[in-house]
Design a protein around this motif. Sequence first.
Motif, PDB file in Angstrom:
ATOM      1  N   GLN A 104      15.603  -0.126   5.299  1.00  0.00           N
ATOM      2  CA  GLN A 104      15.688   1.249   5.807  1.00  0.00           C
ATOM      3  C   GLN A 104      14.298   1.826   6.030  1.00  0.00           C
ATOM      4  OE1 GLN A 104      18.228   2.821   2.680  1.00  0.00           O
ATOM      5  NE2 GLN A 104      19.907   3.055   4.136  1.00  0.00           N
ATOM      6  N   MET A 105      13.365   1.539   5.118  1.00  0.00           N
ATOM      7  CA  MET A 105      11.991   2.016   5.297  1.00  0.00           C
ATOM      8  C   MET A 105      11.386   1.419   6.558  1.00  0.00           C
ATOM      9  SD  MET A 105      10.210   1.961   1.579  1.00  0.00           S
ATOM     10  CE  MET A 105      10.452   3.283   0.396  1.00  0.00           C
ATOM     11  N   THR A 131       3.406  13.218  13.724  1.00  0.00           N
ATOM     12  CA  THR A 131       4.137  11.957  13.621  1.00  0.00           C
ATOM     13  C   THR A 131       3.259  10.863  13.027  1.00  0.00           C
ATOM     14  OG1 THR A 131       5.430  12.616  15.558  1.00  0.00           O
ATOM     15  CG2 THR A 131       5.544  10.305  14.910  1.00  0.00           C
ATOM     16  N   PHE A 132       1.999  10.827  13.420  1.00  0.00           N
ATOM     17  CA  PHE A 132       1.072   9.843  12.862  1.00  0.00           C
ATOM     18  C   PHE A 132       0.941  10.040  11.347  1.00  0.00           C
ATOM     19  CE2 PHE A 132      -3.177   8.331  11.680  1.00  0.00           C
ATOM     20  CZ  PHE A 132      -3.151   7.044  12.193  1.00  0.00           C
ATOM     21  N   THR A 133       0.876  11.279  10.908  1.00  0.00           N
ATOM     22  CA  THR A 133       0.801  11.566   9.475  1.00  0.00           C
ATOM     23  C   THR A 133       2.054  11.070   8.766  1.00  0.00           C
ATOM     24  OG1 THR A 133      -0.633  13.466   9.851  1.00  0.00           O
ATOM     25  CG2 THR A 133       0.544  13.408   7.751  1.00  0.00           C
ATOM     26  N   LYS A 134       3.222  11.301   9.359  1.00  0.00           N
ATOM     27  CA  LYS A 134       4.473  10.811   8.762  1.00  0.00           C
ATOM     28  C   LYS A 134       4.495   9.287   8.713  1.00  0.00           C
ATOM     29  CE  LYS A 134       7.256  14.814   9.945  1.00  0.00           C
ATOM     30  NZ  LYS A 134       8.259  15.377  10.864  1.00  0.00           N
ATOM     31  N   MET A 135       3.953   8.647   9.739  1.00  0.00           N
ATOM     32  CA  MET A 135       3.889   7.184   9.729  1.00  0.00           C
ATOM     33  C   MET A 135       2.965   6.690   8.616  1.00  0.00           C
ATOM     34  SD  MET A 135       3.815   6.403  13.824  1.00  0.00           S
ATOM     35  CE  MET A 135       3.658   4.620  13.643  1.00  0.00           C
ATOM     36  N   THR A 136       1.842   7.379   8.420  1.00  0.00           N
ATOM     37  CA  THR A 136       0.924   7.017   7.345  1.00  0.00           C
ATOM     38  C   THR A 136       1.614   7.170   5.993  1.00  0.00           C
ATOM     39  OG1 THR A 136      -0.956   7.712   8.698  1.00  0.00           O
ATOM     40  CG2 THR A 136      -1.335   7.518   6.322  1.00  0.00           C
ATOM     41  N   GLU A 137       2.342   8.256   5.821  1.00  0.00           N
ATOM     42  CA  GLU A 137       3.105   8.460   4.585  1.00  0.00           C
ATOM     43  C   GLU A 137       4.117   7.334   4.384  1.00  0.00           C
ATOM     44  OE1 GLU A 137       4.857  12.293   5.157  1.00  0.00           O
ATOM     45  OE2 GLU A 137       3.080  13.360   4.460  1.00  0.00           O
ATOM     46  N   ALA A 138       4.760   6.911   5.481  1.00  0.00           N
ATOM     47  CA  ALA A 138       5.751   5.840   5.392  1.00  0.00           C
ATOM     48  C   ALA A 138       5.108   4.539   4.942  1.00  0.00           C
ATOM     49  CB  ALA A 138       6.449   5.664   6.741  1.00  0.00           C
ATOM     50  N   CYS A 139       3.926   4.250   5.463  1.00  0.00           N
ATOM     51  CA  CYS A 139       3.214   3.037   5.052  1.00  0.00           C
ATOM     52  C   CYS A 139       2.882   3.089   3.558  1.00  0.00           C
ATOM     53  CB  CYS A 139       1.934   2.867   5.863  1.00  0.00           C
ATOM     54  SG  CYS A 139       2.200   2.537   7.619  1.00  0.00           S
ATOM     55  N   ILE A 140       2.346   4.216   3.123  1.00  0.00           N
ATOM     56  CA  ILE A 140       1.990   4.374   1.709  1.00  0.00           C
ATOM     57  C   ILE A 140       3.225   4.275   0.828  1.00  0.00           C
ATOM     58  CG2 ILE A 140       1.102   5.988  -0.022  1.00  0.00           C
ATOM     59  CD1 ILE A 140      -0.836   6.988   2.227  1.00  0.00           C
ATOM     60  N   ALA A 141       4.312   4.903   1.243  1.00  0.00           N
ATOM     61  CA  ALA A 141       5.544   4.865   0.450  1.00  0.00           C
ATOM     62  C   ALA A 141       6.044   3.438   0.281  1.00  0.00           C
ATOM     63  CB  ALA A 141       6.613   5.734   1.112  1.00  0.00           C
ATOM     64  N   CYS A 142       6.072   2.689   1.354  1.00  0.00           N
ATOM     65  CA  CYS A 142       6.559   1.317   1.281  1.00  0.00           C
ATOM     66  C   CYS A 142       5.612   0.448   0.458  1.00  0.00           C
ATOM     67  CB  CYS A 142       6.743   0.741   2.687  1.00  0.00           C
ATOM     68  SG  CYS A 142       7.642  -0.829   2.687  1.00  0.00           S
ATOM     69  N   HIS A 143       4.333   0.562   0.713  1.00  0.00           N
ATOM     70  CA  HIS A 143       3.369  -0.255  -0.026  1.00  0.00           C
ATOM     71  C   HIS A 143       3.387   0.068  -1.515  1.00  0.00           C
ATOM     72  CE1 HIS A 143       0.750  -0.961   3.805  1.00  0.00           C
ATOM     73  NE2 HIS A 143       1.927  -1.562   3.872  1.00  0.00           N
ATOM     74  N   SER A 144       3.490   1.349  -1.865  1.00  0.00           N
ATOM     75  CA  SER A 144       3.473   1.712  -3.287  1.00  0.00           C
ATOM     76  C   SER A 144       4.788   1.366  -3.966  1.00  0.00           C
ATOM     77  CB  SER A 144       3.143   3.196  -3.461  1.00  0.00           C
ATOM     78  OG  SER A 144       4.175   4.004  -2.942  1.00  0.00           O
ATOM     79  N   THR A 145       5.825   1.129  -3.192  1.00  0.00           N
ATOM     80  CA  THR A 145       7.120   0.774  -3.753  1.00  0.00           C
ATOM     81  C   THR A 145       7.317  -0.739  -3.799  1.00  0.00           C
ATOM     82  OG1 THR A 145       8.053   2.830  -2.881  1.00  0.00           O
ATOM     83  CG2 THR A 145       9.621   1.128  -3.538  1.00  0.00           C
ATOM     84  N   TYR A 146       6.932  -1.442  -2.736  1.00  0.00           N
ATOM     85  CA  TYR A 146       7.281  -2.856  -2.607  1.00  0.00           C
ATOM     86  C   TYR A 146       6.114  -3.837  -2.589  1.00  0.00           C
ATOM     87  CZ  TYR A 146      11.878  -1.027  -1.656  1.00  0.00           C
ATOM     88  OH  TYR A 146      13.066  -0.369  -1.769  1.00  0.00           O
ATOM     89  N   THR A 147       4.866  -3.354  -2.540  1.00  0.00           N
ATOM     90  CA  THR A 147       3.739  -4.295  -2.506  1.00  0.00           C
ATOM     91  C   THR A 147       2.625  -3.884  -3.461  1.00  0.00           C
ATOM     92  OG1 THR A 147       2.741  -3.165  -0.622  1.00  0.00           O
ATOM     93  CG2 THR A 147       4.211  -5.023  -0.131  1.00  0.00           C
ATOM     94  N   ILE A 148       3.002  -3.285  -4.565  1.00  0.00           N
ATOM     95  CA  ILE A 148       2.003  -2.833  -5.536  1.00  0.00           C
ATOM     96  C   ILE A 148       1.170  -4.014  -6.055  1.00  0.00           C
ATOM     97  CG2 ILE A 148       3.471  -2.909  -7.587  1.00  0.00           C
ATOM     98  CD1 ILE A 148       0.990  -0.129  -6.668  1.00  0.00           C
ATOM     99  N   ASP A 149       1.734  -5.214  -6.007  1.00  0.00           N
ATOM    100  CA  ASP A 149       0.986  -6.403  -6.414  1.00  0.00           C
ATOM    101  C   ASP A 149      -0.173  -6.684  -5.464  1.00  0.00           C
ATOM    102  OD1 ASP A 149       2.983  -6.973  -4.467  1.00  0.00           O
ATOM    103  OD2 ASP A 149       3.010  -9.108  -5.010  1.00  0.00           O
ATOM    104  N   ARG A 150      -0.024  -6.293  -4.192  1.00  0.00           N
ATOM    105  CA  ARG A 150      -1.095  -6.499  -3.205  1.00  0.00           C
ATOM    106  C   ARG A 150      -2.021  -5.300  -3.100  1.00  0.00           C
ATOM    107  NH1 ARG A 150       0.166  -8.669   2.355  1.00  0.00           N
ATOM    108  NH2 ARG A 150      -2.024  -9.107   2.148  1.00  0.00           N
ATOM    109  N   PHE A 151      -1.490  -4.110  -3.425  1.00  0.00           N
ATOM    110  CA  PHE A 151      -2.250  -2.876  -3.282  1.00  0.00           C
ATOM    111  C   PHE A 151      -2.226  -2.095  -4.588  1.00  0.00           C
ATOM    112  CE2 PHE A 151      -0.299  -3.777   0.934  1.00  0.00           C
ATOM    113  CZ  PHE A 151      -1.457  -4.150   1.600  1.00  0.00           C
TER     114      PHE A 151
END
Length: 178
Positions: A104-105, A131-151
């Motif tokens: 969904q993300m 919209t660009f700001t919302k996209m940046t937020e979306a990237c951060i949300a996904c990375h902080s939720t699903y790739t914390i091992d990489r970031f």
Amino acid sequence: MIFNRTGLHVTALAATLILTPLTATLAAEPVGPELTPKLRGLLIKEMRQIDQAMQEIFSAIVKGEHERVAEKGQAIHDSFILKQSLTQEDRQDLKAAVPSAFLQMDAHLHELAASLAEAGRSEDTPLQLDTFTKMTEACIACHSTYTIDRFPGLKAPAVPADWVDAIDSAGDTSHHDH
């Protein structure tokens, strides 16, 4: 100066860095280790392409290059990994490896990219920036939720409450040819 829809002025850089209050959390395990090598490779390739496009979009927004914003927004929209050379088995492996919220993300980011492309075509700089700001937020949300091992610098898996509502309303991701 760039003015947002409420009349407040912000610099373009500040707008990309200021996130709405982080009030909701999504706790999850990293998805990378659960992916097949092929899926992991495709996801990393797509993320690199999105990263490059986001950098180009920022530059285009601050220069008023509306056609470039539209082009790069459309490129992100069209870059679904699930539409790119995946077999039926790959699709099943992906659905088994990642939570539905991850899909969904991903769908939500691509929907935002389509909105950005439209804002570029209509030469609406304030909407492009929003919209660009919302996209940046979306990237951060996904990375902080699903790739914390990489970031690991994105320690808290927190996302803006309105963003959680948006991904919840994204609905069934099967409509996106997953």
